[in-house]
Design a protein around this motif. Sequence first.
Motif, PDB file in Angstrom:
ATOM      1  N   CYS A   1      -5.879  -7.858   0.367  1.00 37.51           N
ATOM      2  CA  CYS A   1      -4.760  -7.492   1.225  1.00 37.51           C
ATOM      3  C   CYS A   1      -5.214  -7.393   2.677  1.00 37.51           C
ATOM      4  O   CYS A   1      -6.408  -7.379   2.972  1.00 37.51           O
TER       5      CYS A   1
ATOM      6  N   CYS B   1      -4.194  -7.599  -6.380  1.00 37.30           N
ATOM      7  CA  CYS B   1      -3.034  -8.059  -5.626  1.00 37.30           C
ATOM      8  C   CYS B   1      -3.071  -9.564  -5.526  1.00 37.30           C
ATOM      9  O   CYS B   1      -3.915 -10.126  -4.833  1.00 37.30           O
TER      10      CYS B   1
ATOM     11  N   TYR C   1      -1.343   2.396  -4.883  1.00 41.59           N
ATOM     12  CA  TYR C   1      -2.505   1.516  -4.974  1.00 41.59           C
ATOM     13  C   TYR C   1      -2.395   0.647  -6.217  1.00 41.59           C
ATOM     14  O   TYR C   1      -1.996   1.106  -7.282  1.00 41.59           O
TER      15      TYR C   1
ATOM     16  N   CYS D   1      -1.043  -3.890   3.955  1.00 37.72           N
ATOM     17  CA  CYS D   1      -1.130  -2.481   3.575  1.00 37.72           C
ATOM     18  C   CYS D   1      -1.101  -1.641   4.847  1.00 37.72           C
ATOM     19  O   CYS D   1      -2.100  -1.543   5.557  1.00 37.72           O
TER      20      CYS D   1
ATOM     21  N   TYR E   1       0.796  -1.219   0.000  1.00 42.83           N
ATOM     22  CA  TYR E   1       0.000   0.000   0.000  1.00 42.83           C
ATOM     23  C   TYR E   1       0.832   1.275   0.000  1.00 42.83           C
ATOM     24  O   TYR E   1       0.491   2.258  -0.653  1.00 42.83           O
TER      25      TYR E   1
ATOM     26  N   SER F   1      -7.496  -1.772  -0.111  1.00 42.09           N
ATOM     27  CA  SER F   1      -6.594  -2.696   0.575  1.00 42.09           C
ATOM     28  C   SER F   1      -7.316  -4.004   0.860  1.00 42.09           C
ATOM     29  O   SER F   1      -7.111  -4.997   0.153  1.00 42.09           O
TER      30      SER F   1
END
Length: 296
Positions: free
Chosen positions: A93, A33, A29, A59, A25, A88
């Motif tokens: 994440c 992920c 951005y 993040c 993070y 996130s």
Amino acid sequence: MALFFCGSALIFSPALSAPQVFLAYRIKYSDFCFTFYCLFNRYSQGGDPSGHDWVPAECDVSIRPGWFWHASEVPKSAIKLLDIYYKSVGRNCLLLLNVPPNSSGLISDEDVQVLKEFSELRRSIFSDNLAGNAILNASSTRGSIGDSRFDHYNIFKEGIYTYWAPKENVSDWALHLNLQESVSFNVLQVQEPIHMGQRIMAFHLEVLNEDGDWRMVINGTTVGYQRLLRFPNVESQHLKFVIDKSRADPLISYLGIYMDQFSIVNSAFHRSSPTNNYSSQVLRQAIHNHSTTASI
């Protein structure tokens, strides 16, 4: 092989002798992920879909401009935290939110208020899955008649340990939802049973418009533990969730649609622009109005 705990992340790695996480993070951005990561390459933003190491991305971000408390600074707004949450947690994440103590060793009242508002925002958006009562059909379902282990209605059960599984060795993967009435929404939630591996590599959502044509609303490249995708408001009774590409037979543990009345989404680029000019009073009133409407 080493085994490490980093917050809520469980990391297995034969190549590490000390805890290491994939910090995604603080640099930039990413629209996606992958949890896979190749330690011999530098993937600072999106992971590596062909990686052979399992490294959950963390993040880390502070509620304040810096990592420490300063009397002259103010915390990020609840709307800004919501935007960070989508970018996130909503992108497979882990969110590590730093809330520093003030000079008295306590969490400041301003920070506490923002955290309460952020909690209410998430509750008002995600407390009601608008697809929860849908009539559901799947392109195929694994198992014999009466075998509910892989039933398509498992996607409405919270948790990752129940899931829909299509028949093995097929290439047509889709879920059709009849919401039984026209519904407005602008958020899609998808989860994989991550203990079975990160499988899905491409997917999209379609809605049936008034002309009887299917129109794509949003698409994504990976799911993992969870994806949250925002888009401009759409209204439809019929939805189709399609998995376009998967590294193995895809599995879905949860699927939901929601109405977020607080985020502002650019219709041209499917990007969000958080608004920071909400006062606490206006924000609380918006949350109250949304909750009242949802209960009718």
